[in-house]
Design a protein around this motif. Structure first.
Motif, PDB file in Angstrom:
ATOM      1  N   ARG A   2      -9.091  -0.276   2.439  1.00 20.44           N
ATOM      2  CA  ARG A   2      -8.881  -1.451   3.274  1.00 20.44           C
ATOM      3  C   ARG A   2      -7.385  -1.697   3.480  1.00 20.44           C
ATOM      4  N   LYS A   3      -6.582  -1.510   2.420  1.00 18.22           N
ATOM      5  CA  LYS A   3      -5.135  -1.694   2.520  1.00 18.22           C
ATOM      6  C   LYS A   3      -4.523  -0.693   3.500  1.00 18.22           C
ATOM      7  N   VAL A   5      -6.001   0.654   6.143  1.00 22.32           N
ATOM      8  CA  VAL A   5      -6.372   0.242   7.503  1.00 22.32           C
ATOM      9  C   VAL A   5      -5.499  -0.920   7.954  1.00 22.32           C
ATOM     10  N   ILE A   6      -5.305  -1.905   7.096  1.00 25.99           N
ATOM     11  CA  ILE A   6      -4.468  -3.063   7.424  1.00 25.99           C
ATOM     12  C   ILE A   6      -3.022  -2.625   7.648  1.00 25.99           C
TER      13      ILE A   6
END
Length: 194
Positions: A2-3, A5-6
């Motif tokens: 997730r990190k 992608v962000i």
């Protein structure tokens, strides 16, 4: 995951914003008229006039000055309108330039329209004294139907004082250009005075 992608989305967004800033800056420097059209289309009067002014200052071309004086609002920007219209109208060959812009269908010529707009700006900016001096110069070649006197009288009929109306009437009479249009304007002034 997730990190990652962000982080990727943030970097992409920063790059897109950076490119947009660079593109906008390049347009401001190399093509101010494009930016002026963008702001004008969005209803941003002040910004569009600012960039049209930058375009004229950059090019010093009569075409760019013409676009600027058309975009200026004589009520919002009386001083700037007076300044640039006076410059435009006193440029050598401007009457021929305006004739080239006129279509055979219109009754009011470009030169008459711009002279009237300048007279309105002068009145708004400095008052009747300078306006009368300009009006007298504007009809040196003839007192036609759509002259600057008529525009001042019709546009400011509700705010012109008795003294100002009398000064305009005296100015028209001193021109020695007695025709149907001078008679019409004097008749309108007499009606306003009564």
């Amino acid at each position: 995951m997730r990190k990652l992608v962000i982080k990727t989305a943030s970097i992409t967004l920063a790059v897109v914003i950076g490119l947009m800033v660079i593109l906008f800056g390049a347009l401001c420097i190399f093509s101010p008229s494009s930016v002026a059209k963008l702001f004008g289309g969005a209803g941003g009067y002040s910004a569009s006039v600012f960039f049209y002014e930058k375009q004229y200052n950059k090019s010093q071309q009569l075409d760019d000055l013409y676009v600027l004086v058309l975009k200026l609002d004589e009520n919002k920007d009386a001083q700037k309108t007076r300044e640039y219209l006076t410059e435009f109208l006193s440029t050598d060959g401007v009457k021929d330039y305006c004739k080239n812009l006129d279509s055979s269908n219109g009754k009011m010529t470009t030169y008459e329209y711009l002279s009237g707009k300048c007279a309105l700006a002068i009145y708004t900016d400095t008052g009747i004294g300078d306006t009368i001096r300009f009006l007298e110069q504007s009809v040196a070649d003839g007192y036609g139907d759509y002259n600057a006197y008529s525009m001042v009288i019709s546009s400011f009929s509700d705010v012109l004082t008795v003294e100002e109306l009398t000064a305009i009437k005296t100015s028209i009479q001193s021109l020695n250009k007695n025709n149907q249009y001078t008679q019409r304007d004097i008749k309108i002034i007499n009606e306003l005075l009564n």
